[in-house]
Scaffold this active site. Structure first.
Site, PDB file in Angstrom:
ATOM      1  N   CYS A  89      -0.225  -6.611   9.408  1.00  0.00           N
ATOM      2  CA  CYS A  89       0.660  -5.746   8.618  1.00  0.00           C
ATOM      3  C   CYS A  89       1.113  -4.563   9.463  1.00  0.00           C
ATOM      4  O   CYS A  89       0.293  -3.869  10.061  1.00  0.00           O
ATOM      5  CB  CYS A  89      -0.092  -5.248   7.383  1.00  0.00           C
ATOM      6  SG  CYS A  89       0.834  -4.034   6.435  1.00  0.00           S
ATOM      7  N   CYS A  92      -0.540  -1.238   7.908  1.00  0.00           N
ATOM      8  CA  CYS A  92      -1.961  -0.873   7.952  1.00  0.00           C
ATOM      9  C   CYS A  92      -2.794  -1.728   8.895  1.00  0.00           C
ATOM     10  O   CYS A  92      -3.997  -1.503   9.026  1.00  0.00           O
ATOM     11  CB  CYS A  92      -2.563  -0.929   6.546  1.00  0.00           C
ATOM     12  SG  CYS A  92      -2.839  -2.602   5.932  1.00  0.00           S
ATOM     13  N   CYS A 138       1.254  -6.765   1.171  1.00  0.00           N
ATOM     14  CA  CYS A 138      -0.048  -6.590   1.812  1.00  0.00           C
ATOM     15  C   CYS A 138      -1.045  -6.128   0.753  1.00  0.00           C
ATOM     16  O   CYS A 138      -0.773  -5.194   0.006  1.00  0.00           O
ATOM     17  CB  CYS A 138       0.063  -5.543   2.920  1.00  0.00           C
ATOM     18  SG  CYS A 138      -1.543  -5.039   3.575  1.00  0.00           S
ATOM     19  N   CYS A 141      -2.279  -2.142   1.759  1.00  0.00           N
ATOM     20  CA  CYS A 141      -1.415  -0.957   1.642  1.00  0.00           C
ATOM     21  C   CYS A 141      -0.263  -1.203   0.674  1.00  0.00           C
ATOM     22  O   CYS A 141       0.550  -0.319   0.449  1.00  0.00           O
ATOM     23  CB  CYS A 141      -0.887  -0.539   3.004  1.00  0.00           C
ATOM     24  SG  CYS A 141       0.364  -1.643   3.696  1.00  0.00           S
ATOM     25  N   CYS A 161       8.137 -16.375   3.370  1.00  0.00           N
ATOM     26  CA  CYS A 161       9.328 -15.912   4.092  1.00  0.00           C
ATOM     27  C   CYS A 161       9.165 -14.408   4.290  1.00  0.00           C
ATOM     28  O   CYS A 161       9.262 -13.639   3.337  1.00  0.00           O
ATOM     29  CB  CYS A 161      10.558 -16.248   3.242  1.00  0.00           C
ATOM     30  SG  CYS A 161      12.104 -15.824   4.027  1.00  0.00           S
TER      31      CYS A 161
END
Ligand SMILES: [Zn+2]
Length: 177
Positions: A89, A92, A138, A141, A161
């Site tokens: 991510c 984070c 995510c 976060c 996607c």
């Protein structure tokens, strides 16, 4: 409990942790098992103010991760990345996708058939733009990643996607335990 009991428990926990560590090392050398837990993969929520996110992210990353924006197809830096490694991510650092599950979708966005761990990617029903889609975020976060569609390849039949701007790429040689 006496301090002596606490001390014993501490020793026991310590030996379990060591056992886990050696298993991870063994997995690392196995093909298709390149993902090993990296530092910072616990799911304690990462919460920051808009001002803090703006200071850390580029304008485009902020627009996509924090305001559910979408980059133009074929514009990102990862849709055509064929290297082996781990996608984390951008907000984070949570490990999200393994290159072993990336596939050529022809859409112009990085596409994967499954996350590193299902619990790392949250799903939200998205009714914007006159469509019903499943937004993926995510789990740590809550940064917007993209959408998941039921038209992907086997073994899952799913197509995650994902915006390049929501991801960082760590080459296999740099993936640490
Ligand atoms: Zn995140």
């Amino acid at each position: 409990m006496s301090w002596r009991s606490y001390f014993l428990i501490f020793i026991l926990l310590g030996s379990f942790a060591c056992t886990g560590g050696s298993q991870n090392t063994a997995q690392q050398s196995t093909e298709n098992q390149m993902y090993v837990p990296v530092k910072g993969d616990d799911l304690t929520k990462v919460e920051k103010s808009d001002e803090e996110w703006k200071a850390e992210l580029s304008n485009q990353e902020y627009n996509i991760l924090r305001q559910a924006g979408t980059e133009y197809a074929f514009s990102g830096d990862l849709w055509n990345n064929k290297q082996e490694g781990l996608y984390t991510c951008r907000g984070c650092g949570l490990p999200l996708f393994d290159s072993a599950t990336k596939f050529k979708s022809g859409t112009g966005w990085p596409s994967f058939y499954q996350p590193v761990k299902k619990a790392y990617v949250g799903e939200i029903v998205d009714r914007s733009h006159g469509m019903v889609r499943t937004e993926v975020v995510c789990a740590r976060c809550e940064g917007h990643l993209g959408h998941v569609f039921p038209d992907g390849p086997q073994p899952t039949g799913l197509r995650y996607c994902i915006n390049s701007a929501s991801l960082d790429f760590i080459p296999k040689s740099e993936v640490k335990e």
